[in-house]
Design an enzyme around this catalytic site. Structure first.
Site, PDB file in Angstrom:
ATOM      1  N   LYS A  63      93.176  30.989 -83.982  1.00  0.00           N
ATOM      2  CA  LYS A  63      93.808  32.264 -84.312  1.00  0.00           C
ATOM      3  C   LYS A  63      93.055  33.366 -83.599  1.00  0.00           C
ATOM      4  O   LYS A  63      91.862  33.596 -83.854  1.00  0.00           O
ATOM      5  CB  LYS A  63      93.796  32.479 -85.822  1.00  0.00           C
ATOM      6  CG  LYS A  63      94.438  33.795 -86.210  1.00  0.00           C
ATOM      7  CD  LYS A  63      94.650  33.905 -87.702  1.00  0.00           C
ATOM      8  CE  LYS A  63      95.228  35.259 -88.031  1.00  0.00           C
ATOM      9  NZ  LYS A  63      95.328  35.479 -89.471  1.00  0.00           N
ATOM     10  N   ARG A  74      89.222  42.575 -86.545  1.00  0.00           N
ATOM     11  CA  ARG A  74      88.791  41.289 -87.094  1.00  0.00           C
ATOM     12  C   ARG A  74      87.998  40.490 -86.064  1.00  0.00           C
ATOM     13  O   ARG A  74      88.012  39.259 -86.079  1.00  0.00           O
ATOM     14  CB  ARG A  74      90.011  40.481 -87.526  1.00  0.00           C
ATOM     15  CG  ARG A  74      90.971  41.172 -88.464  1.00  0.00           C
ATOM     16  CD  ARG A  74      91.854  40.168 -89.170  1.00  0.00           C
ATOM     17  NE  ARG A  74      93.033  40.720 -89.811  1.00  0.00           N
ATOM     18  CZ  ARG A  74      93.029  41.473 -90.906  1.00  0.00           C
ATOM     19  NH1 ARG A  74      91.878  41.782 -91.477  1.00  0.00           N
ATOM     20  NH2 ARG A  74      94.152  41.926 -91.416  1.00  0.00           N
ATOM     21  N   LYS A  95      97.967  30.572 -82.799  1.00  0.00           N
ATOM     22  CA  LYS A  95      98.562  31.859 -83.144  1.00  0.00           C
ATOM     23  C   LYS A  95      97.844  32.993 -82.443  1.00  0.00           C
ATOM     24  O   LYS A  95      96.612  32.986 -82.492  1.00  0.00           O
ATOM     25  CB  LYS A  95      98.420  32.009 -84.647  1.00  0.00           C
ATOM     26  CG  LYS A  95      98.898  33.308 -85.192  1.00  0.00           C
ATOM     27  CD  LYS A  95      98.703  33.318 -86.674  1.00  0.00           C
ATOM     28  CE  LYS A  95      99.151  34.652 -87.210  1.00  0.00           C
ATOM     29  NZ  LYS A  95      98.894  34.778 -88.595  1.00  0.00           N
ATOM     30  N   SER A 137     104.499  38.760 -85.407  1.00  0.00           N
ATOM     31  CA  SER A 137     105.260  39.999 -85.575  1.00  0.00           C
ATOM     32  C   SER A 137     105.448  40.776 -84.274  1.00  0.00           C
ATOM     33  O   SER A 137     106.532  41.272 -83.994  1.00  0.00           O
ATOM     34  CB  SER A 137     104.569  40.867 -86.626  1.00  0.00           C
ATOM     35  OG  SER A 137     103.217  41.125 -86.261  1.00  0.00           O
ATOM     36  N   TYR A 192     110.189  34.604 -87.253  1.00  0.00           N
ATOM     37  CA  TYR A 192     110.973  35.460 -88.142  1.00  0.00           C
ATOM     38  C   TYR A 192     112.472  35.306 -87.898  1.00  0.00           C
ATOM     39  O   TYR A 192     113.280  35.778 -88.675  1.00  0.00           O
ATOM     40  CB  TYR A 192     110.525  36.918 -87.987  1.00  0.00           C
ATOM     41  CG  TYR A 192     109.072  37.097 -88.391  1.00  0.00           C
ATOM     42  CD1 TYR A 192     108.723  37.194 -89.734  1.00  0.00           C
ATOM     43  CD2 TYR A 192     108.045  37.114 -87.443  1.00  0.00           C
ATOM     44  CE1 TYR A 192     107.399  37.319 -90.124  1.00  0.00           C
ATOM     45  CE2 TYR A 192     106.717  37.240 -87.818  1.00  0.00           C
ATOM     46  CZ  TYR A 192     106.393  37.343 -89.151  1.00  0.00           C
ATOM     47  OH  TYR A 192     105.084  37.452 -89.535  1.00  0.00           O
TER      48      TYR A 192
HETATM   49  C1  PBG Z   1      96.329  36.938 -92.246  1.00  0.00           C
HETATM   50  C2  PBG Z   1      97.511  36.820 -91.351  1.00  0.00           C
HETATM   51  C3  PBG Z   1      97.924  37.702 -90.342  1.00  0.00           C
HETATM   52  C4  PBG Z   1      99.104  37.192 -89.827  1.00  0.00           C
HETATM   53  C5  PBG Z   1      99.387  36.030 -90.525  1.00  0.00           C
HETATM   54  N1  PBG Z   1      98.374  35.794 -91.446  1.00  0.00           N
HETATM   55  C6  PBG Z   1      97.381  38.992 -89.911  1.00  0.00           C
HETATM   56  C7  PBG Z   1      96.072  39.126 -89.288  1.00  0.00           C
HETATM   57  O1  PBG Z   1      95.352  38.174 -89.078  1.00  0.00           O
HETATM   58  O2  PBG Z   1      95.719  40.278 -89.010  1.00  0.00           O
HETATM   59  C8  PBG Z   1      99.901  37.812 -88.732  1.00  0.00           C
HETATM   60  C9  PBG Z   1     101.323  37.367 -88.623  1.00  0.00           C
HETATM   61  C10 PBG Z   1     102.145  38.195 -87.713  1.00  0.00           C
HETATM   62  O3  PBG Z   1     101.645  39.108 -87.033  1.00  0.00           O
HETATM   63  O4  PBG Z   1     103.351  37.940 -87.676  1.00  0.00           O
HETATM   64  N2  PBG Z   1      96.708  36.990 -93.597  1.00  0.00           N
END
Ligand code: PBG
Length: 329
Positions: free
Chosen positions: A203, A224, A255, A281, A320
């Site tokens: 991630k 983060r 991801k 997203s 989505y």
């Molecule tokens: C953390 C989480 C995130 C997403 C899924 N799980 C956000 C992040 O890590 O800042 C992002 C999913 C997306 O952007 O569609 N709870």
């Protein structure tokens, strides 16, 4: 000498002549069962709220979420990944709403399980960021740094309450070291041996999460980068992968998806467990926005983006557009 060179038999265009021919030789096909729908449920709202930066995606009420789950199942989508958005006043430093059996995510898990039973794989995002007032994925130490091991204790508790609430699969997404092992232990010790772990293995710290932060009303200031991976790195993903598998991950995820197809391909080559990819997203928002301006063909762009992710090696794709795409296949 033929006009097309010294390989007279070689005319790849022969296999592109008609739609039926192209369909026959296609190496990759999308199927509704490839798809998982990520969905947001927000506490304390009477009507679904459309997310401004994700047109067509809503923060659901408990009722509209159940409806969305039923529609996804009817379309043949395999799973739903739930994210809870608590009332602002319920956020605190430890993200206690995330472990409250009556917290919004747990309530929604019970609702959805009651509605769809085993017809849809019900998954839960296992992370604290939606529930903390500082917006980080973990708890903070005295210096304000994300405290890895203190966070693991919170994740263990989350795993149990989410499984108690009916999750078939939990998806630890906070990128804490050791999170998969701790979550697996917590599940096993509480009678949830059958609950699977989908590890957010690779991630990345990505600008493309922007719209998600609006979707969950994130309080994060800062970034983060001390826990999510650096976009510059690839080998690190294989290290994360080895650790997650050792700790008991049943499935692994990469991801974001689109900008990280090289990582996805490497991970898919390296493992024998199912590999998921999360079209996040910002990937959604980019296509929607360009399409709204008439700059690209929305439907074709969506299909191409998903096909590319599958071609790179994804068994499952979180998107989505899951229900819409599944209906059209
Ligand atoms: C953390 C989480 C995130 C997403 C899924 N799980 C956000 C992040 O890590 O800042 C992002 C999913 C997306 O952007 O569609 N709870």
């Amino acid at each position: 000498m033929s006009t097309y060179g010294s390989f007279p038999g070689s005319r790849p265009r022969r296999l592109r002549t008609t739609p039926t021919m192209r369909r026959m030789v296609a190496e990759t096909r999308l199927h509704p069962a490839d798809l998982v729908l990520p969905a947001f449920v927000r506490e304390g709202i009477g009507e679904p709220v459309e997310i401004a930066s994700m047109p067509g995606v809503f923060q659901h009420t408990r009722d509209s979420l159940k409806k969305a789950a039923v529609e996804a199942a009817a379309a043949g989508v395999s799973g739903i990944m739930l994210f809870g958005v608590p009332e602002e006043a319920k956020k605190d430093g430890l993200g206690t709403a995330g472990t409250d059996p009556d917290g919004i995510l747990q309530v929604a898990l019970r609702d959805v399980r009651a509605e769809v039973g085993d017809d849809l794989i019900v998954m839960s995002d296992l992370c604290l960021d939606e529930f903390t007032d500082h917006g980080h994925c973990g708890v903070l130490d005295e210096q304000g740094r994300v405290d890895n091991d203190a966070t693991l204790e919170r994740y263990a508790e989350m795993a149990q309450v989410q499984a108690d609430a009916g999750a078939h699969v939990v998806g630890p997404s906070g990128m804490m070291d050791g999170q998969i092992g701790v979550v697996r232990d917590a599940l096993d010790q509480t009678g949830h041996e059958d609950v699977a772990v989908l590890a957010y293995t690779a991630k990345y710290s990505s600008a493309f999460y922007g719209p998600f932060r609006e979707a969950v009303g994130s309080s994060l200031k800062g970034d983060r980068k001390t826990y999510q991976q650096d976009p510059a790195n690839s080998r690190e993903s294989l290290r994360e992968l080895a650790l997650d598998l050792e700790e008991g991950a049943d499935m692994v995820m990469v991801k974001p998806a689109g900008p990280y197809l090289d990582i996805l391909a490497k991970v898919a080559d390296a493992v024998d467990v199912p590999v998921a990819a999360y079209q996040i997203s910002g990937e959604y928002a980019m296509i929607q926005a360009a399409a709204e301006r008439g700059w690209i063909d929305r439907d074709k762009a969506i299909m191409e983006s998903l096909l590319g992710i599958k071609r790179a090696g994804a068994r499952m794709i979180l998107t989505y557009w899951a229900t819409e795409v599944a209906r059209g296949l």
